[in-house]
Design a protein around this motif. Structure first.
Motif, PDB file in Angstrom:
ATOM      1  N   GLU A  14      13.368   0.787 -13.970  1.00  0.00           N
ATOM      2  CA  GLU A  14      14.390  -0.084 -13.397  1.00  0.00           C
ATOM      3  C   GLU A  14      14.081  -1.346 -12.824  1.00  0.00           C
ATOM      4  O   GLU A  14      14.798  -2.273 -13.037  1.00  0.00           O
ATOM      5  N   PHE A  15      13.215  -1.167 -11.800  1.00  0.00           N
ATOM      6  CA  PHE A  15      12.764  -2.538 -11.213  1.00  0.00           C
ATOM      7  C   PHE A  15      12.105  -3.540 -12.181  1.00  0.00           C
ATOM      8  O   PHE A  15      12.336  -4.911 -11.903  1.00  0.00           O
ATOM      9  N   ASP A  16      11.538  -2.993 -13.125  1.00  0.00           N
ATOM     10  CA  ASP A  16      10.878  -4.331 -14.108  1.00  0.00           C
ATOM     11  C   ASP A  16      11.977  -4.916 -14.831  1.00  0.00           C
ATOM     12  O   ASP A  16      11.753  -6.113 -15.281  1.00  0.00           O
ATOM     13  N   LYS A  17      13.204  -4.323 -14.996  1.00  0.00           N
ATOM     14  CA  LYS A  17      14.447  -5.002 -15.782  1.00  0.00           C
ATOM     15  C   LYS A  17      15.282  -5.734 -14.725  1.00  0.00           C
ATOM     16  O   LYS A  17      15.902  -6.612 -15.332  1.00  0.00           O
ATOM     17  N   ASP A  18      14.906  -5.663 -13.613  1.00  0.00           N
ATOM     18  CA  ASP A  18      15.726  -6.470 -12.653  1.00  0.00           C
ATOM     19  C   ASP A  18      15.212  -7.778 -12.095  1.00  0.00           C
ATOM     20  O   ASP A  18      14.086  -7.978 -11.624  1.00  0.00           O
ATOM     21  N   VAL A  19      15.845  -8.903 -12.833  1.00  0.00           N
ATOM     22  CA  VAL A  19      15.033 -10.108 -12.709  1.00  0.00           C
ATOM     23  C   VAL A  19      15.235 -10.613 -11.248  1.00  0.00           C
ATOM     24  O   VAL A  19      14.587 -11.565 -10.869  1.00  0.00           O
ATOM     25  N   THR A  20      16.184  -9.890 -10.355  1.00  0.00           N
ATOM     26  CA  THR A  20      16.016 -10.651  -9.017  1.00  0.00           C
ATOM     27  C   THR A  20      14.910  -9.928  -8.252  1.00  0.00           C
ATOM     28  O   THR A  20      14.916 -10.264  -7.012  1.00  0.00           O
ATOM     29  N   LYS A  21      14.259  -8.853  -8.791  1.00  0.00           N
ATOM     30  CA  LYS A  21      12.819  -8.408  -8.057  1.00  0.00           C
ATOM     31  C   LYS A  21      11.670  -8.855  -9.033  1.00  0.00           C
ATOM     32  O   LYS A  21      11.816  -8.596 -10.052  1.00  0.00           O
ATOM     33  N   GLU A  22      10.671  -8.971  -8.078  1.00  0.00           N
ATOM     34  CA  GLU A  22       9.315  -9.173  -8.559  1.00  0.00           C
ATOM     35  C   GLU A  22       8.218  -8.214  -7.954  1.00  0.00           C
ATOM     36  O   GLU A  22       7.955  -8.364  -6.918  1.00  0.00           O
ATOM     37  N   ILE A  23       8.346  -7.233  -8.759  1.00  0.00           N
ATOM     38  CA  ILE A  23       7.525  -5.914  -7.950  1.00  0.00           C
ATOM     39  C   ILE A  23       6.682  -5.186  -8.972  1.00  0.00           C
ATOM     40  O   ILE A  23       7.001  -4.997 -10.136  1.00  0.00           O
ATOM     41  N   LYS A  24       5.516  -4.694  -8.908  1.00  0.00           N
ATOM     42  CA  LYS A  24       4.660  -4.179  -9.725  1.00  0.00           C
ATOM     43  C   LYS A  24       4.325  -2.768  -9.219  1.00  0.00           C
ATOM     44  O   LYS A  24       4.144  -2.547  -8.018  1.00  0.00           O
ATOM     45  N   PHE A  25       4.506  -1.700 -10.033  1.00  0.00           N
ATOM     46  CA  PHE A  25       4.248  -0.498  -9.535  1.00  0.00           C
ATOM     47  C   PHE A  25       2.883  -0.130 -10.192  1.00  0.00           C
ATOM     48  O   PHE A  25       2.700  -0.273 -11.129  1.00  0.00           O
ATOM     49  N   ALA A  26       2.214   1.002  -9.419  1.00  0.00           N
ATOM     50  CA  ALA A  26       0.870   1.443  -9.945  1.00  0.00           C
ATOM     51  C   ALA A  26       0.659   2.829  -9.394  1.00  0.00           C
ATOM     52  O   ALA A  26       1.117   3.111  -8.303  1.00  0.00           O
ATOM     53  N   ILE A  27      -0.092   3.395 -10.112  1.00  0.00           N
ATOM     54  CA  ILE A  27      -0.439   4.967  -9.628  1.00  0.00           C
ATOM     55  C   ILE A  27      -2.028   4.946  -9.528  1.00  0.00           C
ATOM     56  O   ILE A  27      -2.578   4.493 -10.631  1.00  0.00           O
ATOM     57  N   VAL A  28      -2.566   5.154  -8.469  1.00  0.00           N
ATOM     58  CA  VAL A  28      -3.951   5.419  -8.215  1.00  0.00           C
ATOM     59  C   VAL A  28      -4.192   6.804  -7.809  1.00  0.00           C
ATOM     60  O   VAL A  28      -3.568   7.294  -6.746  1.00  0.00           O
ATOM     61  N   TYR A  29      -4.855   7.443  -8.381  1.00  0.00           N
ATOM     62  CA  TYR A  29      -5.279   8.929  -8.018  1.00  0.00           C
ATOM     63  C   TYR A  29      -6.431   9.093  -7.153  1.00  0.00           C
ATOM     64  O   TYR A  29      -7.282   8.111  -7.154  1.00  0.00           O
ATOM     65  N   GLU A  30      -6.308   9.882  -6.348  1.00  0.00           N
ATOM     66  CA  GLU A  30      -7.265  10.104  -5.040  1.00  0.00           C
ATOM     67  C   GLU A  30      -8.589  10.207  -5.605  1.00  0.00           C
ATOM     68  O   GLU A  30      -9.602   9.603  -4.881  1.00  0.00           O
ATOM     69  N   HIS A  31      -8.992  10.594  -6.567  1.00  0.00           N
ATOM     70  CA  HIS A  31     -10.341  10.811  -7.153  1.00  0.00           C
ATOM     71  C   HIS A  31     -10.550   9.423  -7.560  1.00  0.00           C
ATOM     72  O   HIS A  31     -12.128   9.343  -7.660  1.00  0.00           O
ATOM     73  N   ASN A  32      -9.965   8.384  -7.724  1.00  0.00           N
ATOM     74  CA  ASN A  32     -10.487   7.115  -8.040  1.00  0.00           C
ATOM     75  C   ASN A  32     -10.501   6.126  -6.992  1.00  0.00           C
ATOM     76  O   ASN A  32     -11.107   5.195  -7.042  1.00  0.00           O
ATOM     77  N   LEU A  33     -10.081   6.661  -5.782  1.00  0.00           N
ATOM     78  CA  LEU A  33      -9.845   5.775  -4.542  1.00  0.00           C
ATOM     79  C   LEU A  33     -11.216   5.379  -4.073  1.00  0.00           C
ATOM     80  O   LEU A  33     -11.584   4.625  -3.533  1.00  0.00           O
ATOM     81  N   GLY A  34     -12.206   6.300  -3.903  1.00  0.00           N
ATOM     82  CA  GLY A  34     -13.365   6.442  -3.511  1.00  0.00           C
ATOM     83  C   GLY A  34     -13.417   6.074  -1.835  1.00  0.00           C
ATOM     84  O   GLY A  34     -12.322   6.664  -0.998  1.00  0.00           O
ATOM     85  N   ASP A  35     -14.164   5.224  -1.243  1.00  0.00           N
ATOM     86  CA  ASP A  35     -13.845   4.795  -0.145  1.00  0.00           C
ATOM     87  C   ASP A  35     -12.873   4.010   0.434  1.00  0.00           C
ATOM     88  O   ASP A  35     -12.330   3.757   1.537  1.00  0.00           O
TER      89      ASP A  35
END
Length: 103
Positions: A15-36
């Motif tokens: 939804e936000f990707d289609k909204d030209v008034t917003k410039e925002i990136k979404f990401a999913i980071v899993y806890e097992h990939n976070l490390g420190d």
């Protein structure tokens, strides 16, 4: 909560990707990939949603609170950065229209 919230989070991203008034990136980071980095970002709950601007945290939501994510985004200026735009004619305001055309 993470698995249950994921489809709605992905839909919000679209939804936000289609909204030209917003410039925002979404990401999913899993806890097992976070490390420190889990300590660097002070993650204490899953899921944790962090809004970053210019590399700095400006807001966070802990827990599957999708309405909270939407309010967090709406309450911060997440519009495109228009300060780096270029003016027409090469950016020089010292030229007349005729001089600019001849360049």
């Amino acid at each position: 909560p993470c698995k249950a919230a994921k489809p709605a989070f992905e839909a919000m991203s679209t939804e936000f990707d289609k909204d030209v008034t917003k410039e925002i990136k979404f990401a999913i980071v899993y806890e097992h990939n976070l490390g420190d980095s889990i300590h660097l970002y002070n993650v204490r709950a899953f899921p944790t949603y962090i809004l970053m601007k210019c590399g700095e945290e400006v807001a966070r939501i802990e827990g599957a609170n999708l309405d909270g994510i939407r309010k967090m985004i709406e309450s911060h200026d997440c519009g495109p950065d228009l300060s780096q735009g270029r003016s027409l004619g090469g950016g020089s305001s010292n030229l007349s229209a005729e001089e600019a055309r001849n360049q």
